[in-house]
Design a protein around this motif. Structure first.
Motif, PDB file in Angstrom:
ATOM      1  N   LYS A  74      73.499  37.481  17.123  1.00  0.00           N
ATOM      2  CA  LYS A  74      74.453  38.505  16.696  1.00  0.00           C
ATOM      3  C   LYS A  74      74.308  39.722  17.579  1.00  0.00           C
ATOM      4  N   SER A  75      75.410  40.200  18.139  1.00  0.00           N
ATOM      5  CA  SER A  75      75.261  41.429  18.907  1.00  0.00           C
ATOM      6  C   SER A  75      75.506  42.615  17.984  1.00  0.00           C
ATOM      7  N   SER A  76      74.825  43.713  18.263  1.00  0.00           N
ATOM      8  CA  SER A  76      74.841  44.861  17.358  1.00  0.00           C
ATOM      9  C   SER A  76      75.913  45.879  17.721  1.00  0.00           C
ATOM     10  N   VAL A  97      86.102  41.097  33.930  1.00  0.00           N
ATOM     11  CA  VAL A  97      86.118  39.633  33.829  1.00  0.00           C
ATOM     12  C   VAL A  97      84.890  39.188  33.038  1.00  0.00           C
ATOM     13  N   GLU A  98      85.136  38.447  31.945  1.00  0.00           N
ATOM     14  CA  GLU A  98      84.070  38.058  31.015  1.00  0.00           C
ATOM     15  C   GLU A  98      84.089  36.553  30.788  1.00  0.00           C
ATOM     16  N   ASP A  99      82.955  36.010  30.386  1.00  0.00           N
ATOM     17  CA  ASP A  99      82.865  34.573  30.110  1.00  0.00           C
ATOM     18  C   ASP A  99      83.403  34.223  28.728  1.00  0.00           C
ATOM     19  N   ILE A 100      82.906  34.967  27.715  1.00  0.00           N
ATOM     20  CA  ILE A 100      83.322  34.649  26.344  1.00  0.00           C
ATOM     21  C   ILE A 100      83.285  35.914  25.503  1.00  0.00           C
ATOM     22  N   ILE A 101      84.234  36.065  24.620  1.00  0.00           N
ATOM     23  CA  ILE A 101      84.218  37.191  23.693  1.00  0.00           C
ATOM     24  C   ILE A 101      84.037  36.633  22.289  1.00  0.00           C
ATOM     25  N   ASP A 102      82.993  37.147  21.644  1.00  0.00           N
ATOM     26  CA  ASP A 102      82.566  36.641  20.351  1.00  0.00           C
ATOM     27  C   ASP A 102      82.906  37.723  19.323  1.00  0.00           C
ATOM     28  N   SER A 103      81.944  38.540  18.918  1.00  0.00           N
ATOM     29  CA  SER A 103      82.252  39.653  18.012  1.00  0.00           C
ATOM     30  C   SER A 103      83.154  40.675  18.711  1.00  0.00           C
ATOM     31  N   GLY A 104      83.006  40.766  20.028  1.00  0.00           N
ATOM     32  CA  GLY A 104      83.785  41.747  20.794  1.00  0.00           C
ATOM     33  C   GLY A 104      83.070  43.091  20.911  1.00  0.00           C
ATOM     34  N   LEU A 105      81.923  43.220  20.260  1.00  0.00           N
ATOM     35  CA  LEU A 105      81.224  44.514  20.224  1.00  0.00           C
ATOM     36  C   LEU A 105      80.747  44.943  21.612  1.00  0.00           C
ATOM     37  N   THR A 106      80.229  43.987  22.381  1.00  0.00           N
ATOM     38  CA  THR A 106      79.735  44.306  23.716  1.00  0.00           C
ATOM     39  C   THR A 106      80.871  44.855  24.585  1.00  0.00           C
ATOM     40  N   LEU A 107      81.984  44.156  24.559  1.00  0.00           N
ATOM     41  CA  LEU A 107      83.112  44.572  25.407  1.00  0.00           C
ATOM     42  C   LEU A 107      83.758  45.862  24.925  1.00  0.00           C
ATOM     43  N   ASP A 129      87.665  32.711  24.293  1.00  0.00           N
ATOM     44  CA  ASP A 129      87.768  33.646  23.177  1.00  0.00           C
ATOM     45  C   ASP A 129      87.410  32.926  21.877  1.00  0.00           C
ATOM     46  N   LYS A 130      86.287  33.360  21.253  1.00  0.00           N
ATOM     47  CA  LYS A 130      85.893  32.839  19.933  1.00  0.00           C
ATOM     48  C   LYS A 130      86.520  33.753  18.888  1.00  0.00           C
ATOM     49  N   LYS A 131      87.825  33.641  18.786  1.00  0.00           N
ATOM     50  CA  LYS A 131      88.643  34.585  18.033  1.00  0.00           C
ATOM     51  C   LYS A 131      88.212  34.784  16.586  1.00  0.00           C
ATOM     52  N   GLU A 150      81.610  27.425  17.814  1.00  0.00           N
ATOM     53  CA  GLU A 150      80.516  26.516  18.148  1.00  0.00           C
ATOM     54  C   GLU A 150      79.851  27.114  19.373  1.00  0.00           C
ATOM     55  N   PHE A 151      78.548  26.883  19.528  1.00  0.00           N
ATOM     56  CA  PHE A 151      77.854  27.432  20.693  1.00  0.00           C
ATOM     57  C   PHE A 151      78.170  26.576  21.909  1.00  0.00           C
ATOM     58  N   VAL A 152      78.734  27.188  22.930  1.00  0.00           N
ATOM     59  CA  VAL A 152      79.150  26.432  24.114  1.00  0.00           C
ATOM     60  C   VAL A 152      78.349  26.857  25.354  1.00  0.00           C
ATOM     61  N   VAL A 153      78.239  25.941  26.284  1.00  0.00           N
ATOM     62  CA  VAL A 153      77.537  26.208  27.554  1.00  0.00           C
ATOM     63  C   VAL A 153      78.365  25.671  28.720  1.00  0.00           C
ATOM     64  N   LEU A 157      78.202  29.906  31.281  1.00  0.00           N
ATOM     65  CA  LEU A 157      77.580  30.201  29.981  1.00  0.00           C
ATOM     66  C   LEU A 157      76.264  29.452  29.826  1.00  0.00           C
ATOM     67  N   ASP A 158      75.285  30.149  29.237  1.00  0.00           N
ATOM     68  CA  ASP A 158      73.949  29.564  29.153  1.00  0.00           C
ATOM     69  C   ASP A 158      73.472  29.333  27.737  1.00  0.00           C
ATOM     70  N   TYR A 159      72.453  28.482  27.617  1.00  0.00           N
ATOM     71  CA  TYR A 159      71.582  28.472  26.453  1.00  0.00           C
ATOM     72  C   TYR A 159      70.177  28.657  27.020  1.00  0.00           C
TER      73      TYR A 159
HETATM   74  P1  IMP Z   1      79.910  39.742  21.602  1.00  0.00           P
HETATM   75  O1  IMP Z   1      79.454  41.165  21.784  1.00  0.00           O
HETATM   76  O2  IMP Z   1      79.535  39.249  20.204  1.00  0.00           O
HETATM   77  O3  IMP Z   1      81.368  39.542  21.883  1.00  0.00           O
HETATM   78  O4  IMP Z   1      79.005  38.875  22.584  1.00  0.00           O
HETATM   79  C1  IMP Z   1      79.517  38.197  23.662  1.00  0.00           C
HETATM   80  C2  IMP Z   1      78.374  37.656  24.492  1.00  0.00           C
HETATM   81  O5  IMP Z   1      77.566  36.755  23.719  1.00  0.00           O
HETATM   82  C3  IMP Z   1      78.900  36.817  25.648  1.00  0.00           C
HETATM   83  O6  IMP Z   1      79.079  37.593  26.816  1.00  0.00           O
HETATM   84  C4  IMP Z   1      77.819  35.780  25.811  1.00  0.00           C
HETATM   85  O7  IMP Z   1      76.791  36.264  26.670  1.00  0.00           O
HETATM   86  C5  IMP Z   1      77.239  35.594  24.439  1.00  0.00           C
HETATM   87  N1  IMP Z   1      77.807  34.404  23.758  1.00  0.00           N
HETATM   88  C6  IMP Z   1      78.596  34.402  22.658  1.00  0.00           C
HETATM   89  N2  IMP Z   1      78.928  33.148  22.295  1.00  0.00           N
HETATM   90  C7  IMP Z   1      78.337  32.331  23.195  1.00  0.00           C
HETATM   91  C8  IMP Z   1      78.333  30.883  23.355  1.00  0.00           C
HETATM   92  O8  IMP Z   1      78.924  30.085  22.602  1.00  0.00           O
HETATM   93  N3  IMP Z   1      77.629  30.407  24.423  1.00  0.00           N
HETATM   94  C9  IMP Z   1      76.955  31.225  25.285  1.00  0.00           C
HETATM   95  N4  IMP Z   1      76.950  32.573  25.175  1.00  0.00           N
HETATM   96  C10 IMP Z   1      77.620  33.122  24.129  1.00  0.00           C
END
Ligand code: IMP
Ligand code: MG
Length: 179
Positions: A74-76, A97-107, A129-131, A150-153, A157-159
Motif C-alpha cells: 500500500k502506498s501512503s 511516463v509510468e508503468d502502472i497506476i494503482d492507488s494513484g497516490l504516488t503520481l 491502470d489498476k482502476k 492482480e499483482f502483475v510483472v 514491472l517487478d516483484y
Molecule cells: P500507487 O501510488 O498506489 O499508484 O503505486 C503505484 C506503484 O506501485 C507503481 O509505480 C508500481 O511501482 C507499484 N505497483 C502497483 N501495482 C503493481 C503490480 O501489480 N506489479 C508491480 N508493481 C506494482
C-alpha cells in the motif's frame, strides 16, 4: 514461458501495437510543443524506451526516482524523491511516463510537485491502470490497458526487483510469493 508465470495477461504483440497507438496520439497532440518525457524509474524504463521511438517529434527525456513511504502493498501518498530531474521544466510540456497506476497516490504527489516548477503543462501516460484501486483524484491523459486487481510483472514491472525483463505482462504463480 518463464516457470514462475501463471498466465500472460498482455502479450508482446499486443503491447507493441498499443505503444504504437499511444505514440501516434502523442505525436498528434504535441506537435509544435516543447515536449519533455519524464520517465519514472525503474518500472517505466522499458515502456518509455519503446514509446519515445513511436513519437515522431523532437523531444527531451529525463528521469525521476521516487519511493513512497508505507509498506510494500500500500502506498501512503507520502513520497520521497530519490533522484530528481536533471533539467529545469519551466515552460516545457511535461509528459510523465509510468508503468502502472494503482492507488494513484504516488503520481498525485509527483504531479503536484512538478506543477510548482511552472511547466507549460503536466500530463500522464501509463501503460497499465489498476482502476478499481484508485483513491487519489488523477486525470490520466493516455492509458494503455486497464488491468484487474492482480499483482502483475514484466515489461518493466517487478516483484522483489525481478521479472522486469519479461517481454510481456504476466501474473506470477502464488508459490513464488509464498517462497
Ligand atoms: P500507487 O501510488 O498506489 O499508484 O503505486 C503505484 C506503484 O506501485 C507503481 O509505480 C508500481 O511501482 C507499484 N505497483 C502497483 N501495482 C503493481 C503490480 O501489480 N506489479 C508491480 N508493481 C506494482
Ligand atoms: Mg513504479
Amino acid at each position: 514461458m518463464n516457470k514462475d508465470i501463471k498466465k500472460i495477461l498482455i502479450g508482446e504483440e499486443e503491447l507493441k501495437a498499443k505503444v504504437a497507438e499511444l505514440g501516434a496520439k502523442i505525436t498528434e497532440d504535441y506537435k509544435g510543443k516543447d515536449l519533455l518525457i519524464v520517465c519514472v524509474l525503474k518500472g517505466a524504463v522499458i515502456f518509455a524506451s519503446d514509446l519515445i521511438r513511436e513519437i515522431n517529434l523532437p523531444l527531451d527525456i529525463d528521469f525521476m526516482a521516487i519511493s513512497s513511504y508505507g509498506n510494500n502493498t500500500k502506498s501512503s501518498g507520502v513520497v520521497r524523491i530519490l533522484k530528481d530531474l536533471n533539467m529545469g521544466i519551466e515552460d516545457k510540456h511535461v509528459l510523465i511516463v509510468e508503468d502502472i497506476i494503482d492507488s494513484g497516490l504516488t503520481l498525485a504527489y509527483l504531479v503536484e510537485n512538478l506543477r510548482t516548477r511552472r511547466p507549460a503543462s503536466v500530463e500522464i501516460c501509463t501503460i497499465l491502470d489498476k482502476k478499481e484501486r484508485r483513491t487519489a483524484k488523477l486525470d490520466i491523459k493516455y492509458t494503455g490497458f486497464v488491468v484487474p486487481d492482480e499483482f502483475v510483472v514484466g515489461y518493466g514491472l517487478d516483484y522483489a526487483e525481478k521479472y522486469r525483463n519479461l517481454p510481456y505482462i504476466a501474473v506470477l504463480k502464488e508459490e513464488v510469493y509464498k517462497g
